[in-house]
Design a protein around this motif. Structure first.
Motif, mmCIF file in Angstrom:
data_model
loop_
_atom_site.group_PDB
_atom_site.id
_atom_site.type_symbol
_atom_site.label_atom_id
_atom_site.label_comp_id
_atom_site.label_asym_id
_atom_site.label_seq_id
_atom_site.Cartn_x
_atom_site.Cartn_y
_atom_site.Cartn_z
ATOM 1 N N GLN A 64 1.185 -1.175 -0.016
ATOM 2 C CA GLN A 64 -0.186 -0.161 -0.107
ATOM 3 C C GLN A 64 1.173 1.572 -0.637
ATOM 4 O O GLN A 64 0.593 1.551 -0.513
ATOM 5 C CB GLN A 64 -1.322 -0.314 1.147
ATOM 6 N N SER A 68 0.989 4.239 -2.772
ATOM 7 C CA SER A 68 0.532 5.419 -2.250
ATOM 8 C C SER A 68 1.451 6.535 -3.084
ATOM 9 O O SER A 68 1.396 7.557 -3.359
ATOM 10 C CB SER A 68 0.691 5.675 -0.858
ATOM 11 N N SER A 147 -8.073 8.440 -7.343
ATOM 12 C CA SER A 147 -7.109 7.347 -6.801
ATOM 13 C C SER A 147 -7.486 6.165 -6.143
ATOM 14 O O SER A 147 -6.439 5.206 -6.505
ATOM 15 C CB SER A 147 -6.511 8.021 -5.422
ATOM 16 N N LYS A 148 -9.158 5.830 -6.368
ATOM 17 C CA LYS A 148 -9.212 4.022 -5.951
ATOM 18 C C LYS A 148 -9.022 3.672 -7.429
ATOM 19 O O LYS A 148 -9.453 2.616 -6.970
ATOM 20 C CB LYS A 148 -10.775 4.528 -5.837
ATOM 21 N N ARG A 151 -5.457 2.269 -8.077
ATOM 22 C CA ARG A 151 -5.003 1.580 -6.928
ATOM 23 C C ARG A 151 -5.341 0.327 -7.601
ATOM 24 O O ARG A 151 -3.793 -0.127 -7.180
ATOM 25 C CB ARG A 151 -5.765 1.998 -5.524
#
Lengths: 189, 186
Positions: A64, A68, A147-148, A151
């Motif tokens: 993660q 990010s 961003s989702k 990801r």
């Protein structure tokens, strides 16, 4: 909220306060700029199949963190390019609509240099355009929804590259910045 | 295991006119934190002559003290947030980069400075050029002599009376470099 005045000779106390450590945070970029390591893929390790050591190190937290970081870098790049374009277009829009001095006037109005009741109709119109421009600029960074979307795609990409952002990721970003800059120069001729 | 004592990060306002010694004192305070020091400016003050000079693009590789020669303040803040942690960030002459209606980038930076372990120093020449949002967010202020008209009330400060009182003391003080410290507790 309570205010407190410190006596003038409190500088040393202030320095002593500042010397108390604050909570250390992980530096994301240090990890990201390290090339994928091939340590552990030598003949010296006989008990483990090739490839497993690096995969074992990839915890969900690390993954993660890498995702990010990748999103941050992509966002920084796209923000950089589009911001220049918006600035150029907005200057032209202001000049073409309100004349040569409109950009400087917009800055003064934006900074509150003119009282509201002293503004002319043109000032108000300039402010409205400037507000729209500011909204576009503020909307440039990726939203949470954007961003989702990125990801899960980046998770797959990073897992496929042994849990690290590969060097070519940074090369692609660099190329996008250069090409983006040139493309803007051509479009804005 | 014994828990190590830690404190929250600070957001300092350093306010004073040219030549009163803002940079000297700020650097002294920044050094006291033991963190690397990142100065944001578009000129290099002589106090930072032994610092590395870089551009915003050089931030990802940064390891030690530096002066970032900015072309775009907001972008530099975004780059800091994306690439750095555990530092003292000094914004020299912030009035040149921060308008009264501060941008989302500045707001995000201020909101997140503790998340990134940044102690932040915003330097201004006048009290009246400090944006209202920063007036509400600062933790401590070092107030030097300024050219502010203290008769005119500045409603943006929740502790204006305190500031006014301290500003009057500074103004009357015979030393040009004298300052007062004002803190604000939640």
């Amino acid at each position: 909220m309570e205010d407190k005045i410190i006596v003038p000779n409190a500088l040393e106390k202030l320095k002593a306060d500042l010397s108390i450590p604050t909570e250390e945070k992980e530096i994301p970029i240090v990890a990201s700029f390290q090339a994928p390591t091939t340590d552990g893929l030598t003949d010296e390790i006989e008990d483990e199949p090739i490839g497993l050591p690096s995969q074992k190190l990839l915890t969900p937290e690390l993954l993660q963190s890498e995702v990010s970081l990748a999103i941050g870098m992509i966002d920084f790049t796209q923000h950089n390019i589009f911001r220049v374009a918006v600035k150029y277009k907005s200057k032209n829009k202001l000049k073409n609509t309100f004349g040569e001095n409109a950009v400087e006037r917009a800055e003064i109005l934006k900074d509150g240099g003119v009282a509201k009741d002293s503004m002319s109709d043109e000032d108000k119109a300039i402010l409205r355009v400037q507000k729209k421009i500011d909204e576009v600029v503020e909307g440039l960074p990726f939203s949470d929804e954007e961003s989702k979307v990125l990801r899960p795609l980046l998770e797959k990409y990073i897992i496929a590259n042994n849990g690290k952002l590969p060097e070519n990721f940074f090369a692609y970003l660099g190329l996008i910045q250069i090409f983006g800059g040139r493309l803007l120069n051509v479009i804005m001729l | 295991m014994e828990k190590k004592e830690t404190k929250l990060n600070e957001l300092f306002l350093i306010v004073g006119t040219l030549g009163v010694g803002k940079t000297t004192i700020t650097l002294e305070l920044a050094k006291a934190t033991g963190k690397k020091i990142i100065v944001l400016d578009d000129v290099v003050h002589k106090a930072y002559s032994d610092f590395e000079t870089i551009t915003t693009e050089g931030l990802p590789q940064l390891k030690g003290n530096c002066v970032v020669m900015m072309e775009d303040f907001d972008l530099t803040l975004e780059a800091l947030a994306n690439t750095q942690r555990n530092a003292c960030v000094i914004v020299e002459d912030a009035g040149r980069y921060v308008s009264s209606n501060i941008s989302m980038s500045v707001k995000r930076f201020i909101i997140n400075h503790r998340k990134f372990n940044f102690d932040v120093f915003f330097m201004f020449h006048y009290l009246n050029e400090v944006p209202p949002y920063i007036c509400k967010q600062y933790s401590k202020m070092l107030l030097f002599k300024t050219g502010d008209n203290l008769v005119k009330e500045q409603n943006k400060w929740s502790n204006w009376e305190t500031i006014k009182k301290k500003a009057a003391i500074v103004k009357k003080h015979k030393s040009f470099n004298h300052f007062e410290i004002i803190t604000k507790y939640d």
